[in-house]
Design an enzyme around this catalytic site. Structure first.
Site, PDB file in Angstrom:
ATOM      1  N   LEU A 151      -1.030  68.448  55.805  1.00 43.25           N
ATOM      2  CA  LEU A 151      -1.417  67.305  56.642  1.00 43.25           C
ATOM      3  C   LEU A 151      -2.739  66.711  56.180  1.00 43.25           C
ATOM      4  O   LEU A 151      -3.575  67.388  55.588  1.00 43.25           O
ATOM      5  CB  LEU A 151      -1.515  67.709  58.120  1.00 43.25           C
ATOM      6  CG  LEU A 151      -2.561  68.724  58.583  1.00 43.25           C
ATOM      7  CD1 LEU A 151      -3.948  68.141  58.684  1.00 43.25           C
ATOM      8  CD2 LEU A 151      -2.163  69.284  59.919  1.00 43.25           C
ATOM      9  N   LYS A 205      -0.246  74.677  47.058  1.00 42.49           N
ATOM     10  CA  LYS A 205      -1.248  73.965  47.861  1.00 42.49           C
ATOM     11  C   LYS A 205      -2.480  73.614  47.019  1.00 42.49           C
ATOM     12  O   LYS A 205      -2.990  72.490  47.060  1.00 42.49           O
ATOM     13  CB  LYS A 205      -1.638  74.843  49.067  1.00 42.49           C
ATOM     14  CG  LYS A 205      -2.783  74.318  49.892  1.00 42.49           C
ATOM     15  CD  LYS A 205      -2.470  72.993  50.571  1.00 42.49           C
ATOM     16  CE  LYS A 205      -3.713  72.402  51.197  1.00 42.49           C
ATOM     17  NZ  LYS A 205      -3.488  71.092  51.796  1.00 42.49           N
ATOM     18  N   CYS A 261     -11.459  70.091  52.477  1.00 43.17           N
ATOM     19  CA  CYS A 261     -10.426  70.675  51.612  1.00 43.17           C
ATOM     20  C   CYS A 261     -10.664  70.464  50.116  1.00 43.17           C
ATOM     21  O   CYS A 261     -10.828  71.433  49.388  1.00 43.17           O
ATOM     22  CB  CYS A 261      -9.060  70.139  52.008  1.00 43.17           C
ATOM     23  SG  CYS A 261      -8.546  70.736  53.619  1.00 43.17           S
TER      24      CYS A 261
HETATM   25  N1  LIG Z   1      -8.523  70.309  57.783  1.00 44.53           N
HETATM   26  C1  LIG Z   1      -7.523  69.938  56.998  1.00 44.53           C
HETATM   27  O1  LIG Z   1      -7.268  68.744  56.787  1.00 44.53           O
HETATM   28  C2  LIG Z   1      -6.650  70.975  56.337  1.00 44.53           C
HETATM   29  C3  LIG Z   1      -5.430  70.583  55.765  1.00 44.53           C
HETATM   30  C4  LIG Z   1      -4.633  71.548  55.162  1.00 44.53           C
HETATM   31  C5  LIG Z   1      -5.055  72.868  55.115  1.00 44.53           C
HETATM   32  N2  LIG Z   1      -6.260  73.221  55.647  1.00 44.53           N
HETATM   33  C6  LIG Z   1      -6.655  74.634  55.596  1.00 44.53           C
HETATM   34  O2  LIG Z   1      -6.407  75.205  56.889  1.00 44.53           O
HETATM   35  C7  LIG Z   1      -7.387  76.208  57.191  1.00 44.53           C
HETATM   36  C8  LIG Z   1      -8.087  75.872  58.498  1.00 44.53           C
HETATM   37  O3  LIG Z   1      -8.765  74.641  58.328  1.00 44.53           O
HETATM   38  P1  LIG Z   1      -9.346  73.820  59.556  1.00 44.53           P
HETATM   39  O4  LIG Z   1      -9.833  72.523  59.007  1.00 44.53           O
HETATM   40  O5  LIG Z   1      -8.360  73.808  60.675  1.00 44.53           O
HETATM   41  O6  LIG Z   1     -10.583  74.741  59.949  1.00 44.53           O
HETATM   42  P2  LIG Z   1     -11.468  74.680  61.269  1.00 44.53           P
HETATM   43  O7  LIG Z   1     -12.780  75.214  60.910  1.00 44.53           O
HETATM   44  O8  LIG Z   1     -11.359  73.312  61.872  1.00 44.53           O
HETATM   45  O9  LIG Z   1     -10.724  75.681  62.269  1.00 44.53           O
HETATM   46  C9  LIG Z   1     -10.705  77.060  62.145  1.00 44.53           C
HETATM   47  C10 LIG Z   1     -10.765  77.687  63.531  1.00 44.53           C
HETATM   48  O10 LIG Z   1     -10.637  79.102  63.414  1.00 44.53           O
HETATM   49  C11 LIG Z   1     -11.453  79.700  64.407  1.00 44.53           C
HETATM   50  N3  LIG Z   1     -11.690  81.103  64.102  1.00 44.53           N
HETATM   51  C12 LIG Z   1     -12.547  81.664  63.205  1.00 44.53           C
HETATM   52  N4  LIG Z   1     -12.444  83.007  63.223  1.00 44.53           N
HETATM   53  C13 LIG Z   1     -11.492  83.304  64.139  1.00 44.53           C
HETATM   54  C14 LIG Z   1     -10.928  84.513  64.601  1.00 44.53           C
HETATM   55  N5  LIG Z   1     -11.309  85.675  64.122  1.00 44.53           N
HETATM   56  N6  LIG Z   1      -9.983  84.447  65.564  1.00 44.53           N
HETATM   57  C15 LIG Z   1      -9.582  83.256  66.074  1.00 44.53           C
HETATM   58  N7  LIG Z   1     -10.072  82.079  65.665  1.00 44.53           N
HETATM   59  C16 LIG Z   1     -11.013  82.094  64.716  1.00 44.53           C
HETATM   60  C17 LIG Z   1     -12.694  78.831  64.416  1.00 44.53           C
HETATM   61  O11 LIG Z   1     -13.438  78.988  65.612  1.00 44.53           O
HETATM   62  C18 LIG Z   1     -12.074  77.438  64.266  1.00 44.53           C
HETATM   63  O12 LIG Z   1     -11.802  76.850  65.520  1.00 44.53           O
HETATM   64  C19 LIG Z   1      -8.310  76.249  55.965  1.00 44.53           C
HETATM   65  O13 LIG Z   1      -7.859  77.234  55.084  1.00 44.53           O
HETATM   66  C20 LIG Z   1      -8.118  74.878  55.336  1.00 44.53           C
HETATM   67  O14 LIG Z   1      -8.393  74.882  53.951  1.00 44.53           O
HETATM   68  C21 LIG Z   1      -7.048  72.307  56.271  1.00 44.53           C
END
Ligand SMILES: NC(=O)c1ccc[n+]([C@@H]2O[C@H](COP(=O)([O-])OP(=O)(O)OC[C@H]3O[C@@H](n4cnc5c(N)ncnc54)[C@H](O)[C@@H]3O)[C@@H](O)[C@H]2O)c1
Length: 437
Positions: A151, A205, A261
């Protein structure tokens, strides 16, 4: 299906809400109690177009819940998504402490056969590591599947509900059937679910993100060459983008890519390559070029003010790393704010959605305007950092007399050169001649 999503950030919250929308019972788990409290009060924690409507519907209808308690959150879940952060570690590799930490905790609390899904972007071999950690304490059968997320922030709901493709890495037939059932409502139009092994899914990815970062960077290098050769990068974009082998998207020159990312994923893939003793030269160049590109307008700005920005006020339009999001992670705007302050300039900023996030990072070091025009009041120059639609056709009449100098440094090529000449602006952009008043 009963689903748990661990990590309720940009990816987790969209994943959870969208799967609730297709009729599943979803519990999102997050370690951040303030986040969970806010979500439980019916308030969103991120800005993402279209998310508010489905969030409200699914929380009201009881299909979407939030908790800080992992054991409670995963109770009876048939699938558990791990949507946890994978930030860059000191050596550039993806830091797996969040993923592996949760994997350690999951083992003893699984009660039935469960499919654990790596949704986070993780290096090759992570599914195996997650499997090992869970297996240490698990009393029940389980599978670990790699299901990277593609996404885009800003259109995340649309991307999630109608993905171009779904990539699933698993060798387990049982897990495959669960994943097919879960995603069936999202691929009804015929977009494929592509099955492969875990390692290939993990690499897919990184390959996608690195390729896109490279495409942007290639265009930025063409733009830099255009400036030297007096060619126009917009014409070149149209000239090559119409070639179906190249395609129209991701060809816009600008002040570099940012976000949570591309920067970290390019870095992590390069680190994986070096761990496997492979010199991935293109990726090294992509990182180097992008780093420089972010503050590309600074030398022009400095030169315009005869090398002295001390006491000058610079207005910044746009803070988010791209439009339609409040995400400022690795945003070029932050790098420019830093450079401007280092050079002694005062900075006034405006962004439709990202101001609160910037306030948390930068605090009172900059001034925050209520709208784009307020930011210009008494400013010496305008810099454009993000291509929000509202900046595309501003009221130039209203701008008259607000900016002290009719000069714009545009990092996103929003305006036509001939229009800016007619309006009497000195206009710097990327990969195009400078329009002189
Ligand atoms: N943001 C994007 O557009 C996107 C798109 C594709 C993939 N990704 C990947 O997805 C993953 C997450 O990205 P994101 O942007 O959602 O990150 P983010 O930082 O927005 O969200 C991560 C969440 O995990 C929580 N968290 C941390 N430790 C935790 C634990 N032990 N238990 C429960 N919750 C916990 C944090 O509080 C946070 O709310 C990453 O690997 C990223 O590379 C992100």
């Amino acid at each position: 299906m009963k689903i748990a999503v661990v990590g309720t950030g940009y990816v987790g919250l969209v994943t959870g809400t969208c799967f609730a929308e297709t009729g599943n019972q979803v519990t999102c788990v997050d370690i951040d109690s303030r986040k969970v409290e806010k979500l439980n009060k019916g308030k969103l924690t991120i800005y993402e177009p279209g998310l508010d409507v489905i969030f409200e519907r699914n929380t009201k209808e009881g299909r979407l819940k939030f908790t800080t308690n992992l054991a409670e959150g995963i109770k009876e879940a048939q699938v558990i998504f791990l949507a946890l952060p994978t930030p860059p570690g000191e050596d550039g590799s993806a830091d797996l402490k969040y993923i592996l930490g949760v994997a350690n905790d999951l083992g003893p609390i699984l009660e039935n056969y469960t499919v654990i899904i790596d949704k986070s972007t993780v290096p090759v071999g992570t599914a195996e590591k997650v499997h090992e950690r869970i297996a240490k304490n698990a009393k029940v059968e389980f599978d670990v599947v790699s299901n990277p997320e593609f996404l885009r922030e800003g259109v995340a709901v649309e991307d999630f509900m109608k993905p171009d493709r779904v990539v699933i890495g698993t060798k387990s037939e049982k897990a495959k059937r669960v994943m097919e059932k879960l995603y069936a409502p999202l691929v009804r139009q015929g977009n494929p679910i592509i099955f492969m092994d875990e390692r290939s899914a993990e690499m897919t990815k990184y390959a996608a993100n690195a390729f896109l970062a490279m495409k942007i960077t290639f265009m930025n290098e063409i733009a830099n060459l255009c400036e030297k050769t007096n060619a126009n990068v917009d014409d070149i974009r149209r000239g090559i983008g119409t070639d179906s082998r190249i395609g129209k998207r991701f060809l816009f020159a600008g002040i570099g890519y940012g976000g949570s990312c591309f920067p970290k994923d390019v870095q992590a893939l390069e680190k994986t390559a070096s761990d496997y003793d492979y010199d991935f030269k293109i990726l090294k160049s992509v990182m180097k070029v992008n780093e420089k590109q972010k503050t590309k307008l600074m030398p022009h700005l400095k030169k315009y003010f005869n090398g002295d920005l001390k006491g000058k006020t610079i207005a910044l339009w746009g803070l988010a790393f791209k439009p339609h999001t409040d995400d400022i992670r690795e945003a070029p705007a932050l790098y420019n704010i830093k450079e401007l302050r280092k050079a002694g300039a005062k900075v006034v900023v405006y962004d439709p959605e990202a101001m609160e996030n910037v306030r948390e990072v930068v605090g009172k070091k900059v001034k925050y305007a209520k709208n784009p025009y307020e930011a210009l009041q008494g400013a010496d120059a305008l810099m454009i950092m993000t291509e929000w639609p509202e900046f595309r056709t501003p009221d130039f009449e209203k701008m008259e007399g607000t900016l002290k100098n009719k000069v714009i440094f545009d990092g996103r090529n929003l305006y036509e050169l001939k229009d800016m000449k007619e309006l009497g602006y000195t206009y710097f952009s990327i990969g195009r001649e400078t329009a002189k008043a």
